[in-house]
Design a protein around this motif. Sequence first.
Motif, PDB file in Angstrom:
ATOM      1  N   SER A 234       0.539   3.444  -5.522  1.00 44.56           N
ATOM      2  CA  SER A 234       0.250   4.586  -6.403  1.00 44.56           C
ATOM      3  C   SER A 234       1.312   4.749  -7.490  1.00 44.56           C
ATOM      4  O   SER A 234       1.165   5.578  -8.386  1.00 44.56           O
ATOM      5  CB  SER A 234       0.172   5.873  -5.578  1.00 44.56           C
ATOM      6  OG  SER A 234       1.435   6.171  -5.002  1.00 44.56           O
TER       7      SER A 234
ATOM      8  N   HIS B 232       4.351   5.558  -6.594  1.00 43.55           N
ATOM      9  CA  HIS B 232       5.313   6.450  -5.949  1.00 43.55           C
ATOM     10  C   HIS B 232       5.496   6.007  -4.492  1.00 43.55           C
ATOM     11  O   HIS B 232       4.667   5.293  -3.926  1.00 43.55           O
ATOM     12  CB  HIS B 232       4.808   7.906  -5.976  1.00 43.55           C
ATOM     13  CG  HIS B 232       4.499   8.407  -7.350  1.00 43.55           C
ATOM     14  ND1 HIS B 232       5.466   8.846  -8.216  1.00 43.55           N
ATOM     15  CD2 HIS B 232       3.318   8.516  -8.014  1.00 43.55           C
ATOM     16  CE1 HIS B 232       4.908   9.212  -9.352  1.00 43.55           C
ATOM     17  NE2 HIS B 232       3.600   9.024  -9.258  1.00 43.55           N
ATOM     18  N   PHE B 233       6.573   6.450  -3.896  1.00 45.28           N
ATOM     19  CA  PHE B 233       6.807   6.142  -2.486  1.00 45.28           C
ATOM     20  C   PHE B 233       5.898   6.996  -1.606  1.00 45.28           C
ATOM     21  O   PHE B 233       5.721   8.189  -1.837  1.00 45.28           O
ATOM     22  CB  PHE B 233       8.274   6.429  -2.111  1.00 45.28           C
ATOM     23  CG  PHE B 233       9.255   5.472  -2.728  1.00 45.28           C
ATOM     24  CD1 PHE B 233       9.394   4.198  -2.233  1.00 45.28           C
ATOM     25  CD2 PHE B 233      10.040   5.868  -3.805  1.00 45.28           C
ATOM     26  CE1 PHE B 233      10.300   3.307  -2.806  1.00 45.28           C
ATOM     27  CE2 PHE B 233      10.944   4.990  -4.388  1.00 45.28           C
ATOM     28  CZ  PHE B 233      11.075   3.705  -3.885  1.00 45.28           C
ATOM     29  N   ASP B 234       5.294   6.351  -0.604  1.00 49.57           N
ATOM     30  CA  ASP B 234       4.495   7.072   0.380  1.00 49.57           C
ATOM     31  C   ASP B 234       4.981   6.653   1.772  1.00 49.57           C
ATOM     32  O   ASP B 234       4.673   5.567   2.252  1.00 49.57           O
ATOM     33  CB  ASP B 234       3.011   6.742   0.212  1.00 49.57           C
ATOM     34  CG  ASP B 234       2.132   7.517   1.187  1.00 49.57           C
ATOM     35  OD1 ASP B 234       2.679   8.314   1.970  1.00 49.57           O
ATOM     36  OD2 ASP B 234       0.902   7.309   1.178  1.00 49.57           O
TER      37      ASP B 234
ATOM     38  N   SER C 223       0.817  -1.221   0.000  1.00 49.71           N
ATOM     39  CA  SER C 223       0.000   0.000   0.000  1.00 49.71           C
ATOM     40  C   SER C 223       0.849   1.269   0.000  1.00 49.71           C
ATOM     41  O   SER C 223       0.372   2.341  -0.385  1.00 49.71           O
ATOM     42  CB  SER C 223      -0.944   0.011   1.206  1.00 49.71           C
ATOM     43  OG  SER C 223      -0.204  -0.059   2.411  1.00 49.71           O
ATOM     44  N   ASP C 224       2.103   1.163   0.403  1.00 55.25           N
ATOM     45  CA  ASP C 224       2.984   2.344   0.427  1.00 55.25           C
ATOM     46  C   ASP C 224       3.560   2.677  -0.952  1.00 55.25           C
ATOM     47  O   ASP C 224       4.167   3.739  -1.117  1.00 55.25           O
ATOM     48  CB  ASP C 224       4.136   2.129   1.415  1.00 55.25           C
ATOM     49  CG  ASP C 224       3.659   1.919   2.836  1.00 55.25           C
ATOM     50  OD1 ASP C 224       2.701   2.600   3.232  1.00 55.25           O
ATOM     51  OD2 ASP C 224       4.231   1.067   3.548  1.00 55.25           O
ATOM     52  N   VAL C 225       3.367   1.765  -1.913  1.00 53.18           N
ATOM     53  CA  VAL C 225       3.909   2.008  -3.258  1.00 53.18           C
ATOM     54  C   VAL C 225       2.869   1.773  -4.354  1.00 53.18           C
ATOM     55  O   VAL C 225       3.177   1.887  -5.539  1.00 53.18           O
ATOM     56  CB  VAL C 225       5.144   1.108  -3.531  1.00 53.18           C
ATOM     57  CG1 VAL C 225       6.289   1.471  -2.597  1.00 53.18           C
ATOM     58  CG2 VAL C 225       4.782  -0.369  -3.387  1.00 53.18           C
TER      59      VAL C 225
ATOM     60  N   THR D   3       4.278   8.279   4.543  1.00 54.19           N
ATOM     61  CA  THR D   3       3.491   8.950   5.586  1.00 54.19           C
ATOM     62  C   THR D   3       2.906   7.986   6.614  1.00 54.19           C
ATOM     63  O   THR D   3       2.680   8.368   7.763  1.00 54.19           O
ATOM     64  CB  THR D   3       2.346   9.770   4.952  1.00 54.19           C
ATOM     65  OG1 THR D   3       1.521   8.896   4.165  1.00 54.19           O
ATOM     66  CG2 THR D   3       2.899  10.882   4.076  1.00 54.19           C
ATOM     67  N   LYS D   4       2.635   6.738   6.199  1.00 59.01           N
ATOM     68  CA  LYS D   4       1.985   5.806   7.132  1.00 59.01           C
ATOM     69  C   LYS D   4       2.762   4.501   7.293  1.00 59.01           C
ATOM     70  O   LYS D   4       2.194   3.470   7.635  1.00 59.01           O
ATOM     71  CB  LYS D   4       0.558   5.498   6.655  1.00 59.01           C
ATOM     72  CG  LYS D   4      -0.353   6.717   6.631  1.00 59.01           C
ATOM     73  CD  LYS D   4      -1.740   6.351   6.120  1.00 59.01           C
ATOM     74  CE  LYS D   4      -2.640   7.579   6.071  1.00 59.01           C
ATOM     75  NZ  LYS D   4      -3.990   7.259   5.528  1.00 59.01           N
ATOM     76  N   THR D   5       4.063   4.560   7.033  1.00 61.78           N
ATOM     77  CA  THR D   5       4.849   3.326   7.095  1.00 61.78           C
ATOM     78  C   THR D   5       5.074   2.857   8.525  1.00 61.78           C
ATOM     79  O   THR D   5       5.052   3.633   9.462  1.00 61.78           O
ATOM     80  CB  THR D   5       6.233   3.525   6.444  1.00 61.78           C
ATOM     81  OG1 THR D   5       6.909   4.588   7.117  1.00 61.78           O
ATOM     82  CG2 THR D   5       6.108   3.831   4.981  1.00 61.78           C
TER      83      THR D   5
END
Length: 519
Positions: free
Chosen positions: A390, A392-394, A386-388, A396-398
């Motif tokens: 999209s 792109h790297f996210d 879920s962190d990738v 924020t909630k890792t």
Amino acid sequence: MNAQQLKNSILQMAVSGKLVPQDPNDEPASVLLERIRKEKERLIKEGKMKKEKNPSYIFRGADNTPYEKVGKNEPVSIADEVPFEIPESWEWCRLGMISTYAHTKKKVNAKDANPEMWGLDLEDIEKGGRLLAKLTVKEHKAIGDKTYFEKGDILYSKLRPYLLKILIADEDGICTPEIVPFKVYGKIDSEYIVAYLKSPYVDSTINAATYGIKMPRAGTETMTSLLVPVPPLSEQSRIVHKLKELNPFMKKYDTCEQSLASLNSEFPEQLKKSILQLAVQGKLVPQDPSDVPASVLLERIHAEKERLIAEGKIKRDKNESVIYRRDNSHYEKLGDIERCIDDEIPFDVPDSWAWVRLSTICKSIADGDHQPPPQTSSGIPFLVISDVSSGHFDFTKTRFVPLRYYECLAENRVPEAGDLLFTVTGSYGIVIPIMDKRKFCFQRHIALLKPCIIDTLFLATWLSTPLVYEQCRANATGTAQKTVGLSTLRNLLIPILPKNEQKRIMNKLNHLVSKIHSM
């Protein structure tokens, strides 16, 4: 004009006398309303209905201005309240005057109702009033107080009236108290009244007067005080007939609009895929005979990997093969075994290109740690799908793992600038190039590719083509969540091309994609 706007426009024409022509031979609506008044007086005398406290009577003055007399009060002009003009053969009245909307409803507890009777609930009705399901009281497992309705009643959902859950009962039944059943007097066409209740004028009027924020409802007084434009009975029938005649065309218009909207939303992405497919087939930019062929690039990659093996920085891949052409056919050699792979090659590529397995141009391909890592409140980010997802790297909630865990990871599982992430489970085939030195690690549903000499952004683009996705789709395993195994990933067939042509393709792609985004 979209489909809903078209429907609203037609409904507004219907209730304002502009959908069908008036017939001077029609009995005027004033006569109809007078009959209704007399019918109600008879029912009151017979004790079949209660006397209204302040009955409303709307009439036209000598100057054609609408006046309303309520109870024993003097008539007052309601010209400012009338929302639009209607034909002379029509009349205005309040919904409460021509219907039983405000009358006391017959109630029953569901446990005492006939279990085989129709039991109507709000979720059985689609937005707009189409019946989705027709279940019995027993099938609904209905509980609590319900309201009786009879065949021919208009069923109006007072909860969230903007959903326009309005229909006519085709048989007797019981319903949730959030639905108000009512009849109309004087043989007024119920379908005309339903069309009127769905018109944009009524919709905006009611929704401006609802009470309750989270669960807005239409109050009884709001409904009974609605101004209804009443046509002659014959014209009501003509209006209903015309609406039914137009309904298939409105549905077709709606279908076409949805298809167009879907095409508009999908077209840019489909266009990008088509462009990428042209690129991967060598048809996007012209070849330059002065380019150093891909075979020389592959020799450089092989030499570089041999150097790294000799220095103990990477391990030799025992399954690494060599693909070459001979007599217009493609062969693959692995150790002492040689085989023709023409049936695996999806299309021809220019002579200066070459087919390779993905593992050939990577120093390593590995997935994340298969064991659940220890978690901390801070430390090294631990990425999951879920962190990738999209692309792109996210961060924020890792989740986080301790620094010690990160430092103990095998080198082929430590991301570095220039590497690539490739999702292999669920939403497989998402490619994310790593362009900075930020420390992080990742779960086993993500693979880490370490390219050898090949440009990172070029390889990321190549791995995003339909060619690669189709190979992944054809070889993914599992039922609930499809997974692309590491063996499949390493064995992906991709064409490699001269370095200079890679640059020309990337420049062309960047130019075309920017054009697509500006469409």
